[in-house]
Design an enzyme around this catalytic site. Structure first.
Site: not given
Ligand code: PLP
Length: 374
Positions: A70, A200, A238, A321
């Protein structure tokens, strides 16, 4: 000790259909760009998953580009749009509670001289009036998420579309759909209202390391990763065939019955937690049912998380995160005071959760809080 997992907004437990898809494609080792039978076999698997993801969004398969996650989809969209639109305007409208994979690339553009307008999302609602007046001043593109990863707030993306169309600004609308994807019943919501949107797989029962970008036909987004020209030239590299196969399977699996179960668990949890006067619930008027944010009075979230983790219970404070990055900007934007942010917990629900697990979670949180307060 059996683990109790209430952290599906960080990542979901892969669904059985995704695991099955990986098992079934494990021997399809070919490179999808090769024109021999092994390659064609791998390409067929990707094409079929692309159709499943497109169907889940009610869009055309060639409007889906598979990416690595994502975050990559968000970076591709934002840097791509900046390059595409720079001659038209150097102004971007976003919200004040975006995920770092949107807010950080936008902050980078700000350093490079772009003007950034951040629309308030106080109490979990996007300020549409301000959005309208800012759009009237001109804008290259808008990037606003569908659902917030820390509060579960569902932002009104149909109103964003309407405001853009009314403004005559010609702004392109990118939406971070990572948390909201498949959590709302209207599968046309995103493709009807957005020009670009990010997804994602590991938030919907797929596996980590695969994402997607919806790019409406006619938008000539410049590529971010250059190389062999895979994914219609938009994302070289790939393809992750196994991960993509699992993504397609998960997109088919996450249906109305999964949503209904999640909603039942959400209601059960909110009823339980409403019973304790020392717990406040941060429930936005419009929300997805996978994320429940609560604050436990007088107990710092990391202390609670550690105590619960020792009992085999997984939840988080804010997002996964931001777990090690201090105070949450999304909860601040929601309007919570600092002390409440410091004791906020994010309980996020997946298809596997049961009411028995909710009872244990509630009991452990209240017991731990009482013990710590003493
Ligand atoms: N956007 C939102 C709202 C998310 O909650 C997250 C992940 O927690 C992401 C983007 C990023 O996704 P990814 O973990 O696949 O990089």
């Amino acid at each position: 000790m059996n683990m109790i997992y209430f952290d599906s907004a960080a990542t979901t437990i892969p669904c059985e259909n995704a695991a099955e898809a990986i098992k079934n494609t494990f021997e399809s080792f070919g490179n999808p760009s090769s024109i021999h039978s092994a390659g064609l076999n791998a390409k067929k698997i990707i094409d079929s998953a692309r159709k499943s993801v497109a169907f889940s969004l009610s869009c055309k398969p060639d409007e889906i580009i598979f990416t690595g996650c994502g975050s990559e989809s968000n970076n591709q969209a934002i840097f791509g749009l900046a390059k595409l639109r720079i001659r038209r305007s150097k102004r971007i409208i976003t919200s004040d509670s975006e995920h770092p994979s949107v807010s950080s690339p936008i902050a980078r553009l700000e350093e490079d001289g772009w003007e950034i307008v951040r629309i308030s999302t106080k109490n979990g609602a996007l300020d549409i009036k301000t959005l309208e007046s800012e759009l009237a001043k001109g804008c290259a593109f808008v990037s606003i998420m569908l659902a917030n990863n820390e509060t579960g707030a569902l932002y009104d993306i149909a109103a964003v579309r309407k405001a853009i169309d009314k403004s005559g600004s010609g702004a392109i609308f990118h939406c971070d759909g990572v948390q909201g994807y498949l959590k709302v019943a209207d599968k046309r919501l995103i493709s009807k209202n957005c020009d670009l949107a990010s997804f994602s797989a590991h938030k919907i029962g797929g596996v980590k390391g695969v994402g997607a970008l919806y790019c409406k036909s006619g938008i000539k987004l410049p590529p971010f990763i250059l190389g062999g020209g895979q994914e219609g030239g938009l994302r070289s590299g790939t393809e992750n065939v196994l991960g993509i196969a699992a993504f397609g399977a998960a997109a088919e699996w996450f249906d109305s019955s999964v949503r209904a179960h999640i909603s039942d668990i959400y209601s059960y949890l909110t009823q339980l937690f409403s019973k304790d006067p020392n717990i406040s619930l941060h429930i936005p008027e419009k929300h997805i049912d996978t994320v429940l944010s609560i604050a436990v009075k007088g107990v710092r979230s990391e202390v609670m998380l550690n105590a619960l983790s020792a009992e085999g219970i997984c939840i988080s404070a804010g997002s996964a995160c931001s777990a090690r990055k201090g105070i949450s900007h999304a909860l601040g934007a929601f309007g919570l005071p600092k002390e409440e942010i410091e004791s906020t917990l994010r309980i996020s629900i997946g298809a596997h959760n049961t009411t028995d697990e909710c009872d244990i979670l509630f009991q452990k949180i209240t017991e731990t809080a009482n013990r710590l307060r003493r």
